[in-house]
Design an enzyme around this catalytic site. Structure first.
Site, short mmCIF file in Angstrom:
data_model
loop_
_atom_site.label_atom_id
_atom_site.label_comp_id
_atom_site.label_asym_id
_atom_site.label_seq_id
_atom_site.Cartn_x
_atom_site.Cartn_y
_atom_site.Cartn_z
N ARG A 61 0.28 12.86 -5.02
CA ARG A 61 -1.11 12.97 -4.58
C ARG A 61 -1.31 12.63 -3.10
O ARG A 61 -2.36 12.87 -2.54
CB ARG A 61 -2.01 12.07 -5.46
CG ARG A 61 -2.10 12.56 -6.89
CD ARG A 61 -2.62 11.49 -7.84
NE ARG A 61 -1.57 10.55 -8.25
CZ ARG A 61 -1.75 9.55 -9.12
NH1 ARG A 61 -2.94 9.35 -9.65
NH2 ARG A 61 -0.74 8.76 -9.45
N ASP B 22 2.91 0.51 -5.07
CA ASP B 22 1.85 1.20 -4.34
C ASP B 22 0.53 0.41 -4.37
O ASP B 22 -0.53 0.97 -4.12
CB ASP B 22 1.64 2.62 -4.88
CG ASP B 22 1.10 2.64 -6.31
OD1 ASP B 22 1.06 1.58 -6.95
OD2 ASP B 22 0.72 3.73 -6.76
N GLU C 227 -4.04 5.57 -20.63
CA GLU C 227 -4.13 6.23 -19.33
C GLU C 227 -5.34 7.17 -19.32
O GLU C 227 -5.70 7.73 -20.35
CB GLU C 227 -2.85 7.02 -19.04
CG GLU C 227 -1.65 6.16 -18.78
CD GLU C 227 -1.88 5.13 -17.68
OE1 GLU C 227 -2.13 5.51 -16.53
OE2 GLU C 227 -1.83 3.92 -17.98
N ASN D 44 -3.00 6.00 -4.36
CA ASN D 44 -2.50 7.27 -4.86
C ASN D 44 -2.78 8.41 -3.89
O ASN D 44 -2.08 9.40 -3.89
CB ASN D 44 -3.12 7.59 -6.22
CG ASN D 44 -2.76 6.55 -7.27
OD1 ASN D 44 -1.66 6.00 -7.24
ND2 ASN D 44 -3.68 6.27 -8.16
N ARG E 60 5.21 -0.04 30.67
CA ARG E 60 6.19 0.52 29.74
C ARG E 60 7.33 -0.46 29.51
O ARG E 60 7.43 -1.48 30.20
CB ARG E 60 6.66 1.86 30.28
CG ARG E 60 5.53 2.91 30.24
CD ARG E 60 5.88 4.15 31.00
NE ARG E 60 7.19 4.63 30.60
CZ ARG E 60 8.01 5.34 31.38
NH1 ARG E 60 7.65 5.63 32.62
NH2 ARG E 60 9.17 5.73 30.94
N LYS F 46 7.51 0.42 34.87
CA LYS F 46 8.56 0.59 33.86
C LYS F 46 9.77 -0.20 34.28
O LYS F 46 10.20 -0.12 35.44
CB LYS F 46 8.92 2.07 33.73
CG LYS F 46 9.92 2.36 32.64
CD LYS F 46 10.92 3.45 32.99
CE LYS F 46 12.03 2.91 33.89
NZ LYS F 46 13.11 3.89 34.15
N ALA G 207 1.30 3.16 56.38
CA ALA G 207 0.71 4.10 55.42
C ALA G 207 1.43 5.44 55.49
O ALA G 207 1.76 5.92 56.57
CB ALA G 207 -0.77 4.28 55.72
C1 UD1 Z 1 -0.15 3.08 -13.18
C2 UD1 Z 1 -0.45 2.65 -14.64
C3 UD1 Z 1 -1.97 2.52 -14.80
C4 UD1 Z 1 -2.52 1.51 -13.80
C5 UD1 Z 1 -2.11 1.89 -12.38
C6 UD1 Z 1 -2.46 0.79 -11.43
C7 UD1 Z 1 1.35 3.62 -15.95
C8 UD1 Z 1 1.73 4.67 -16.92
N1 UD1 Z 1 0.08 3.63 -15.55
O1 UD1 Z 1 -0.73 4.37 -13.03
O2 UD1 Z 1 -2.28 2.07 -16.11
O3 UD1 Z 1 -3.92 1.45 -13.91
O4 UD1 Z 1 -0.69 2.11 -12.28
O5 UD1 Z 1 -2.27 1.18 -10.11
O6 UD1 Z 1 2.18 2.82 -15.59
N2 UD1 Z 1 6.99 4.88 -10.30
C9 UD1 Z 1 8.37 4.92 -10.39
N3 UD1 Z 1 8.94 5.88 -11.16
C10 UD1 Z 1 8.22 6.79 -11.86
C11 UD1 Z 1 6.81 6.74 -11.75
C12 UD1 Z 1 6.22 5.77 -10.98
O7 UD1 Z 1 9.07 4.11 -9.80
O8 UD1 Z 1 8.82 7.62 -12.53
C13 UD1 Z 1 6.38 3.86 -9.43
C14 UD1 Z 1 5.60 4.49 -8.31
O9 UD1 Z 1 6.42 4.62 -7.15
C15 UD1 Z 1 4.45 3.53 -8.10
C16 UD1 Z 1 4.29 2.85 -9.44
O10 UD1 Z 1 5.45 3.12 -10.18
O11 UD1 Z 1 4.75 2.56 -7.11
C17 UD1 Z 1 3.06 3.36 -10.17
O12 UD1 Z 1 3.20 4.74 -10.41
P1 UD1 Z 1 1.98 5.73 -10.34
O13 UD1 Z 1 2.47 7.08 -10.68
O14 UD1 Z 1 1.23 5.57 -9.08
O15 UD1 Z 1 1.11 5.19 -11.56
P2 UD1 Z 1 -0.45 5.34 -11.78
O16 UD1 Z 1 -0.75 6.70 -12.20
O17 UD1 Z 1 -1.17 4.83 -10.59
CA CA Z 2 -0.59 4.28 -8.55
#
Ligand code: UD1
Ligand code: CA
Length: 456
Positions: free
Chosen positions: A15, A102, A154, A225, A330, A348, A420
């Site tokens: 996203r 995130d 979800e 996101n 710089r 610089k 000058a």
């Molecule tokens: C997730 C939660 C949701 C919560 C929200 C809070 C799940 C299924 N849902 O949703 O309930 O309200 O966070 O912000 O967990 N990631 C991985 N591998 C993957 C997918 C994701 O490492 O395969 C990591 C992403 O990099 C990210 C974190 O997990 O840092 C969350 O993933 P994201 O896809 O953003 O989950 P949300 O849809 O926000």
């Molecule tokens: Ca997220």
């Protein structure tokens, strides 16, 4: 009980519509995942495990040796990502803290409280919730008539009724390790092929295990996101940083329009004017006035300096230096105490000694300038011959006349003067006066004998 932490950072971040992995998008100048990492590291002693996937080299590079890394080859959901960390979490029965990479606004105090709640309630699983008017994209917390947590659902799979729920999952969890690892492998994929970590809540409640929650401030739970979320988080983080400096004795005229990165240090009684950016490894002494419309990056500024509408990068300013308006320092500029740089000047990789003045329209590059030198308006070091850079030396007390071209390599002796419009191609001895094109030494200033025509 020992505690381990896992940060999930392998997702694509679709996203964001970006080439850069989402967790590396900067928040007030630093990759967002570093904030999560630092908040966690302040609470637990062990190195967190970061699950990486999309753009993993870059993510690992940004984090360095502050974490251990697990690899999720395909983004099969948060449940699958957590499973990838299992082998790096020891002992397996330790408490496991899990955070989304995130959500950078999480505070260490909140993480600490979550762990405390988890222990106090002797829960199998504890997670952080929050309330918001804008529930878009977050998992809903479904409770029964007694207020017991039943499940997390979800948004995409929520019923019309469930969607109305305003208690949301913040994406920060605490698990009993042995229960977690045993049940994590039992998760079933959802119709989109992903394994949801959040299903563990449904499983625990199905087993009648104690589930605890802690409610956080909406601001802390903001998961990024989209770039709209990023801008929101940026504003919150900026406000936090600015507030901290105000509490420590810094005046910020308009905090909404002042951009201070988390890595910056500021002394007491500094005043920061609007539209100022303080970035990277920058430190300000006390009693400085910076801005408006100024960028200072990776620079060390002493006490009592004044910088107006200028850009300063990789430079050192000792005490009581003035710069601007409209000048550019710089990398490698080093201004000693009391130096004055006025309008439209560029410096610089040059040292300017104490009290030296450079008021108007000048360029100094690869120069070493002594104390008390006057650099006349329009002075230029011609330091580049098309292939190489050459040094210029101007000794103490020299007076460089307006519009002097110093064709490097060249040296102007102590207390010498240039007329000058001179084009200086040969060294000028101390106390001599030189002028013309090319400049010739015409006379020595009082007190000197044996006028010479200079070297060569
Ligand atoms: C997730 C939660 C949701 C919560 C929200 C809070 C799940 C299924 N849902 O949703 O309930 O309200 O966070 O912000 O967990 N990631 C991985 N591998 C993957 C997918 C994701 O490492 O395969 C990591 C992403 O990099 C990210 C974190 O997990 O840092 C969350 O993933 P994201 O896809 O953003 O989950 P949300 O849809 O926000
Ligand atoms: Ca997220």
């Amino acid at each position: 009980m020992e505690t381990n932490a896992v940060i999930l950072a392998a997702g694509l971040g679709k996203r964001m519509r970006s080439k850069l992995p989402k967790v590396l998008h900067p928040l007030v100048g630093r990759p967002m995942v570093l904030y999560v990492l630092e908040a966690v590291s302040a609470v637990i002693d062990k190195k967190p495990v970061v699950v990486v996937g999309f753009g993993r080299e870059k993510v690992m590079q940004a984090i360095g040796d502050r974490a251990l890394f697990a690899y999720q080859e395909e983004p099969l959901g948060t449940g699958d990502a957590l499973l990838k960390a299992r082998d790096l979490v020891a002992p397996p029965n330790s408490t496991v803290l899990v955070l989304n990479g995130d959500a950078p606004l999480i505070r260490e105090e909140t993480i600490r409280s979550l762990l405390e709640t988890h222990q106090r309630e002797k829960a199998a699983l504890t997670f952080l919730t929050f309330r918001s008017d804008d529930c878009t994209g977050f998992g809903r917390v479904v409770r029964d008539a007694h207020g017991q947590v039943m499940k997390l659902v979800e948004e995409a799979e929520a019923s019309e009724e469930e969607r109305q729920i305003t208690e949301l999952n913040a994406g920060v969890y605490c698990f009993e390790g042995s229960w977690l690892w045993e049940h994590l492998k039992l998760l079933k994929p959802h119709p989109n092929g992903e394994y949801y970590l959040t299903d563990l809540v449904n499983i625990a409640s199905g087993e009648g295990l104690p589930i605890a929650t802690l409610t956080a401030d909406e601001e802390e739970a903001l998961g990024i996101n989209t770039r709209v979320h990023l801008a929101k988080a940026e504003a919150i983080m900026r406000r936090r940083i600015n507030q901290r400096w105000m509490e420590r004795g810094v005046t910020i005229i308009n905090p909404e329009a002042t951009y201070i990165e988390a890595t910056v240090e500021i002394g007491r009684d500094c005043v920061i004017y609007p539209n100022t950016f303080l970035q990277g490894k920058t430190s300000l002494g006390e009693d400085c006035r910076i801005g408006p419309n100024t960028i200072v990056r990776d620079s060390v500024i002493g006490n009592g300096c004044v910088v107006i509408a200028s850009v300063i990068e990789g430079s050192i300013l000792e005490d009581d230096v003035e710069v601007g308006p409209f000048s550019h320092l710089r990398p490698g500029a080093h201004l000693a105490r009391g130096v004055h740089i006025g309008n439209f000047a560029e410096v610089k990789k040059s040292y300017l000694g104490p009290g030296t003045k450079m008021g108007h329209f000048s360029y100094l590059g690869d120069a070493t300038v002594g104390a008390g030198v006057n650099i006349g308006a329009g002075t230029i070091t011609c330091n580049f011959d098309g292939q190489r850079k050459h040094p210029t030396v101007i000794e103490d007390g020299a007076f460089i006349g307006s519009d002097t071209m110093l064709v490097a390599p060249v040296k102007v002796g102590a207390k010498a003067k240039t007329g000058a419009g001179s084009v200086v191609t040969r060294d000028i001895p101390p106390k001599a006066l030189a002028y013309g094109v090319p400049a010739r030494v015409k006379k020595l200033l009082e007190g000197e004998e044996n006028p010479s025509e200079g070297r060569g």
